[in-house]
Design a protein around this motif. Structure first.
Motif, mmCIF file in Angstrom:
data_model
loop_
_atom_site.group_PDB
_atom_site.id
_atom_site.type_symbol
_atom_site.label_atom_id
_atom_site.label_comp_id
_atom_site.label_asym_id
_atom_site.label_seq_id
_atom_site.Cartn_x
_atom_site.Cartn_y
_atom_site.Cartn_z
ATOM 1 N N TYR A 75 -7.346 -8.910 -1.227
ATOM 2 C CA TYR A 75 -7.650 -7.705 -2.011
ATOM 3 C C TYR A 75 -9.150 -7.491 -2.204
ATOM 4 O O TYR A 75 -9.561 -6.637 -2.989
ATOM 5 N N SER B 260 0.232 0.617 -7.020
ATOM 6 C CA SER B 260 -0.296 1.204 -5.789
ATOM 7 C C SER B 260 0.527 2.376 -5.275
ATOM 8 O O SER B 260 -0.026 3.283 -4.641
ATOM 9 N N TYR C 157 -6.394 4.423 -5.958
ATOM 10 C CA TYR C 157 -5.801 3.314 -6.714
ATOM 11 C C TYR C 157 -6.471 3.137 -8.076
ATOM 12 O O TYR C 157 -5.804 2.755 -9.046
ATOM 13 N N LYS D 35 -4.001 -4.605 3.356
ATOM 14 C CA LYS D 35 -4.235 -3.776 2.178
ATOM 15 C C LYS D 35 -5.299 -2.714 2.417
ATOM 16 O O LYS D 35 -5.366 -1.730 1.693
ATOM 17 N N SER E 108 3.097 -3.342 -10.170
ATOM 18 C CA SER E 108 2.206 -2.827 -9.133
ATOM 19 C C SER E 108 2.066 -1.324 -9.298
ATOM 20 O O SER E 108 3.064 -0.615 -9.453
ATOM 21 N N PRO F 153 0.825 -1.203 0.000
ATOM 22 C CA PRO F 153 0.000 0.000 0.000
ATOM 23 C C PRO F 153 0.863 1.259 0.000
ATOM 24 O O PRO F 153 2.028 1.241 0.426
ATOM 25 N N MET G 248 -4.081 -4.285 -7.011
ATOM 26 C CA MET G 248 -2.858 -3.488 -7.108
ATOM 27 C C MET G 248 -1.962 -3.877 -8.281
ATOM 28 O O MET G 248 -0.888 -3.292 -8.434
#
Length: 403
Positions: A209, A381, A305, A246, A379, A39, A333
């Protein structure tokens, strides 16, 4: 001393996580990183946790936050999870919940509970490499599970017998999976229940998730679908692994397992033997923040996100050459790249770090057999728009040069 003389055979199956190693690169300021599936720390509800710690460590109940606690977990937190599970179609009680040190510990405990050496675990191809790391310690074999195909149960059983054991469980990350970002359709989830019933095996449902959906309609968890069939969680074979890592913050290491009380009671015995209980203070403050801010905070995460996912998808369409394809996740993510067959993700990473200073995770580590080297996990994120634009420009340039 020659330590190899006293080590258990399982040590040969334990390998360093490629992601853990890549996270060390985050300390290098010139690296544009799409590697860690972590995160964004700028989004942590820091003030809420500060207030929660202060409240937990002041007043007449402060001693309880620093004291030993029950192995099952802090009861108010378990009750909050019960209410949240009910919202997604999983009616249960606190007896169906065990608090763990992140869902990673849940995966380790479930593997310890069910796997004997040479037993078989059914996994995706690819699958979460942290799950492979947890399972490997118990010396299993692996077989490929694709919920979208109707592979006969007898085929799985025959192959498992040839490997020296039997199939014990199927492991799936059902929503916005790590590493692909893909979601398993409802019909495929139903087929997993059918397969598990026919083979009399467990299902381990990784829902790390689940809260991070940006598009499309939410699909009930496998456990919810099974309860709808069988009437009660006590009649179900699915074990749901949840996490606050997350949704709130990973550093507190608070997750949970939800399942039939018979299984939870056995996991509690493992918890007692391993670490007695998860950190009391962390459970108390997690409950405080979850019960006061969870929905609003998750909404903030989704908005942020989603914008980053959308920007990365546009950058990929603009910068990637022909021959490269990628997933289009509805949440989570991650985006999964498939490169031309002649390319290797690990080689590409080595070249990228040297010349382009862009980090990502090579895909081979996510396959139980080490295959499919022409894949990469990105990723989004922790990447802002500027980093995404520049990073994809550099990566596309490198791929074109190697093609």
């Amino acid at each position: 001393m020659e330590w190899n003389n006293v080590l258990a055979t399982r040590n040969a199956r334990m390998k360093a996580s490629e992601i853990r190693e890549l996270l060390k690169l985050l300390d290098q300021p010139d690296i544009i990183s799409f590697a860690g599936g972590i995160p964004d720390p700028a989004l942590f509800p820091t003030e809420a946790f500060r207030d929660a710690f202060s409240a937990a460590l002041t007043g007449p109940k402060a001693g309880a936050a620093l004291q030993y606690s029950v192995s099952e977990g802090y009861r108010p937190l378990r009750d909050w999870i019960v209410a949240e599970m009910g919202k997604i179609g999983v009616p249960c009680t606190a007896d169906n919940i065990l608090i763990t040190s992140g869902s990673q510990q849940a995966l380790d405990y479930l593997a310890k509970l069910m796997i004997s050496p040479n037993d078989t675990v059914l996994v995706g191809w690819p699958t979460y490499l942290g799950a492979l790391g947890a399972f490997n310690a118990y010396e299993p074999s692996y077989d490929r599970l694709d919920p979208n195909t109707n592979r006969p149960a007898a085929d799985f059983a025959t192959k498992a017998e040839a490997a020296g054991g039997r199939v014990k469980f199927a492991y799936l990350s059902v929503d916005f999976a790590n590493p692909t970002g893909e979601t398993i359709a409802r019909s495929a989830r139903e087929s997993v229940i059918d397969l598990a019933d026919e083979m009399d095996i467990a299902v381990v449902e990784d829902a790390a998730y689940q809260t991070l959906r940006y598009d499309g309609e939410a699909i009930p968890p496998i456990l919810a679908l099974e309860i709808a069939r069988k009437g009660s969680i006590e009649n179900c074979r699915t074990l749901y692994c949840g996490s606050f890592s997350k949704s709130l913050a990973p550093g507190l290491r608070v997750g949970w397992v939800c399942g039939a009380s018979e299984v939870i009671s056995r996991l509690v015995l493992m918890k007692q033997a391993a670490d007695l209980h998860s950190a009391t203070t962390n459970q108390i403050v997690t409950h405080h923040v979850a019960s006061t801010q969870f929905d609003a905070h998750v909404a903030k995460l989704r908005s942020t996100y989603q914008a980053r996912r959308d920007h990365l998808l546009k950058a990929l369409a603009r910068e990637m050459p022909d021959g490269v394809s990628w997933t289009k996740p509805e949440g989570g993510m991650f985006i999964w790249l498939t490169l031309p067959e002649t390319m290797d993700g690990a080689d590409l990473l080595a070249q990228s770090l040297q010349s382009e200073r862009v980090a990502f995770v090579p895909g081979r580590a996510f396959f139980a057999d080490g295959s499919n080297g022409n894949t990469v996990r990105l990723s989004f994120s922790c990447a802002d728009e500027a980093a995404i634009d520049e990073g994809m420009k550099r990566l596309g340039r490198l791929i074109r040069a190697q093609a």
